[in-house]
Design an enzyme around this catalytic site. Structure first.
Site, PDB file in Angstrom:
ATOM      1  N   SER A  33       0.855  -1.197   0.000  1.00  0.00           N
ATOM      2  CA  SER A  33       0.000   0.000   0.000  1.00  0.00           C
ATOM      3  C   SER A  33       0.884   1.238   0.000  1.00  0.00           C
ATOM      4  O   SER A  33       1.848   1.318   0.746  1.00  0.00           O
ATOM      5  CB  SER A  33      -0.873   0.031   1.258  1.00  0.00           C
ATOM      6  N   HIS A  64      -4.576  -3.278  -3.464  1.00  0.00           N
ATOM      7  CA  HIS A  64      -3.549  -4.144  -4.067  1.00  0.00           C
ATOM      8  C   HIS A  64      -4.111  -4.664  -5.385  1.00  0.00           C
ATOM      9  O   HIS A  64      -5.134  -5.337  -5.410  1.00  0.00           O
ATOM     10  CB  HIS A  64      -3.240  -5.327  -3.143  1.00  0.00           C
ATOM     11  N   HIS A  86      -1.544 -12.152   1.166  1.00  0.00           N
ATOM     12  CA  HIS A  86      -1.198 -12.018   2.583  1.00  0.00           C
ATOM     13  C   HIS A  86      -1.598 -13.273   3.358  1.00  0.00           C
ATOM     14  O   HIS A  86      -2.581 -13.934   3.040  1.00  0.00           O
ATOM     15  CB  HIS A  86      -1.920 -10.817   3.201  1.00  0.00           C
ATOM     16  N   TYR A  88      -2.924 -13.239   6.213  1.00  0.00           N
ATOM     17  CA  TYR A  88      -4.217 -13.025   6.880  1.00  0.00           C
ATOM     18  C   TYR A  88      -5.408 -13.323   5.977  1.00  0.00           C
ATOM     19  O   TYR A  88      -6.533 -13.453   6.448  1.00  0.00           O
ATOM     20  CB  TYR A  88      -4.333 -11.601   7.471  1.00  0.00           C
ATOM     21  N   GLU A  89      -5.161 -13.429   4.672  1.00  0.00           N
ATOM     22  CA  GLU A  89      -6.253 -13.784   3.769  1.00  0.00           C
ATOM     23  C   GLU A  89      -6.579 -15.272   3.849  1.00  0.00           C
ATOM     24  O   GLU A  89      -7.551 -15.725   3.255  1.00  0.00           O
ATOM     25  CB  GLU A  89      -5.896 -13.399   2.337  1.00  0.00           C
ATOM     26  N   ALA A 116       3.161  -0.890   3.812  1.00  0.00           N
ATOM     27  CA  ALA A 116       2.659   0.140   4.733  1.00  0.00           C
ATOM     28  C   ALA A 116       2.827  -0.440   6.132  1.00  0.00           C
ATOM     29  O   ALA A 116       2.665  -1.642   6.331  1.00  0.00           O
ATOM     30  CB  ALA A 116       1.193   0.422   4.452  1.00  0.00           C
ATOM     31  N   MET A 213       1.957  -6.428   8.323  1.00  0.00           N
ATOM     32  CA  MET A 213       1.369  -7.759   8.111  1.00  0.00           C
ATOM     33  C   MET A 213       1.904  -8.453   6.862  1.00  0.00           C
ATOM     34  O   MET A 213       1.215  -9.290   6.273  1.00  0.00           O
ATOM     35  CB  MET A 213      -0.159  -7.637   8.025  1.00  0.00           C
ATOM     36  N   SER A 214       3.101  -8.111   6.432  1.00  0.00           N
ATOM     37  CA  SER A 214       3.626  -8.731   5.202  1.00  0.00           C
ATOM     38  C   SER A 214       5.146  -8.835   5.286  1.00  0.00           C
ATOM     39  O   SER A 214       5.716  -8.868   6.375  1.00  0.00           O
ATOM     40  CB  SER A 214       3.214  -7.885   3.988  1.00  0.00           C
ATOM     41  N   ASN A 237       0.531   5.163   9.897  1.00  0.00           N
ATOM     42  CA  ASN A 237      -0.141   5.502  11.158  1.00  0.00           C
ATOM     43  C   ASN A 237       0.817   5.251  12.311  1.00  0.00           C
ATOM     44  O   ASN A 237       1.753   4.462  12.190  1.00  0.00           O
ATOM     45  CB  ASN A 237      -1.391   4.634  11.331  1.00  0.00           C
ATOM     46  N   HIS A 251      -8.374   0.419   8.177  1.00  0.00           N
ATOM     47  CA  HIS A 251      -7.675   0.194   6.911  1.00  0.00           C
ATOM     48  C   HIS A 251      -7.877   1.394   5.984  1.00  0.00           C
ATOM     49  O   HIS A 251      -6.997   1.754   5.204  1.00  0.00           O
ATOM     50  CB  HIS A 251      -8.176  -1.099   6.264  1.00  0.00           C
TER      51      HIS A 251
HETATM   52  N1  HPA Z   1      -0.304  -2.545  12.249  1.00  0.00           N
HETATM   53  C1  HPA Z   1      -0.139  -3.579  11.397  1.00  0.00           C
HETATM   54  N2  HPA Z   1      -0.072  -3.434  10.075  1.00  0.00           N
HETATM   55  C2  HPA Z   1      -0.152  -2.183   9.581  1.00  0.00           C
HETATM   56  C3  HPA Z   1      -0.317  -1.068  10.418  1.00  0.00           C
HETATM   57  C4  HPA Z   1      -0.382  -1.256  11.838  1.00  0.00           C
HETATM   58  O1  HPA Z   1      -0.530  -0.325  12.627  1.00  0.00           O
HETATM   59  N3  HPA Z   1      -0.355   0.030   9.614  1.00  0.00           N
HETATM   60  C5  HPA Z   1      -0.227  -0.421   8.337  1.00  0.00           C
HETATM   61  N4  HPA Z   1      -0.097  -1.760   8.316  1.00  0.00           N
END
Ligand code: HPA
Length: 275
Positions: A33, A64, A86, A88-89, A116, A213-214, A237, A251
């Site tokens: 991202s 994506h 990912h 998580y998918e 990201a 998460m990647s 963030n 998200h």
């Molecule tokens: N946590 C996990 N994955 C992320 C975050 C986060 O704060 N921001 C972007 N991807």
């Protein structure tokens, strides 16, 4: 149930890609991202939807796009993965890292993994970049678990997983562009829930600077395949709990910041490619 690709032969997939577009890319770039517009920056590129490549997983996360882009960027043959599968998918690890093995089979030597991430280290702000210096695998599993791929090592050295030379090039070009960049440790969680404030405090104690998460599964497999790896996070963030008690994460917010950062992220990667 884990989600699996129907065919899991990366060498076959690479052969198919070469038949479609004769190519010998040396550099691979995985777009997370915020890095999406890089896909459009490559002139006269050949774009192949993942759904057409035998065995390639098609992830379904907003932001994506799911395409392989092959082309010449500033004189360098590149293979760009716009979108990744990912964990998580629900994909199993061999599926998450299938595209990394395809890049290896295509002959990629240097792999830039972008993502990201949430900022844990004090001072990191949305829009900052972090050149990944090391990682903590908090996924609870390892992509090298299971049958050993032919000709590969079982116990892969991860001492200098993120190549110092590729990283110092990133730091140098960011500085030349006047962009804020730090070096830092990336901690990977499986997601898809964001972390709790208590988890973030624990991760900080463990030595993590950013959380996402990647990236980690791809970095491990890339090292097994002998590629040099660079990792670049875009902070979207401040991690959970660090922006005060009224902070919440979504998200949508990640994507909003990613969209804003995208032009700078593209310039940074473009400068990195040129060395
Ligand atoms: N946590 C996990 N994955 C992320 C975050 C986060 O704060 N921001 C972007 N991807």
């Amino acid at each position: 149930m884990n989600r699996r690709s129907p065919s899991l032969d990366p060498v076959q997939a690479a052969r198919w890609i070469r038949r479609r577009h004769p190519t010998a890319p040396g550099v691979g770039i995985v777009l997370g991202s915020g890095f999406g517009p890089i896909a459009e920056a490559i002139p006269d590129a050949c774009t192949i939807p993942y759904s057409e490549i035998p065995g390639f997983p098609v992830g379904g996360v907003k932001g994506h796009s799911g395409q392989l882009i092959l082309g010449r960027w500033h004189g360098i043959e590149v293979a760009v993965l716009a979108g990744r599968a990912h964990f998580y998918e629900g994909f199993d690890m061999s599926t998450v890292t299938f595209s990394t093995r395809v890049l290896a089979a295509l002959g990629i030597r240097d792999l830039l993994l972008t993502n990201a991430a949430g900022g844990i280290r004090r001072g990191l702000k949305p829009g900052d970049f972090v050149a990944i210096s090391d990682h903590i695998n908090f996924l609870g599993t390892n992509p090298l678990r299971g049958p050993l791929a032919t000709g590969r090592e079982r116990f892969v050295d991860m001492t200098a997983a993120y190549d110092p030379e590729l990283r110092s090039r990133m730091l140098r070009v960011a500085k030349n562009l006047g962009m804020r960049i730090r070096e830092g440790v990336y901690l990977a969680v499986s997601g898809p829930s964001f972390e709790t404030p208590a988890e973030i405090r624990a991760f900080r104690t463990l030595g993590a600077d950013v959380v996402g998460m990647s990236t980690v599964p791809e970095a491990i497999v890339a090292r097994q395949c002998g590629m040099r790896v660079a990792g670049l996070s875009c902070i979207t963030n401040v991690a959970a709990g660090l922006a005060g008690p009224n902070q919440s994460l979504s998200h949508g917010e990640v994507l909003d910041v990613a969209r804003e950062v995208a032009p700078r992220a593209t310039r940074l990667v473009e400068a990195w490619i040129q060395g």
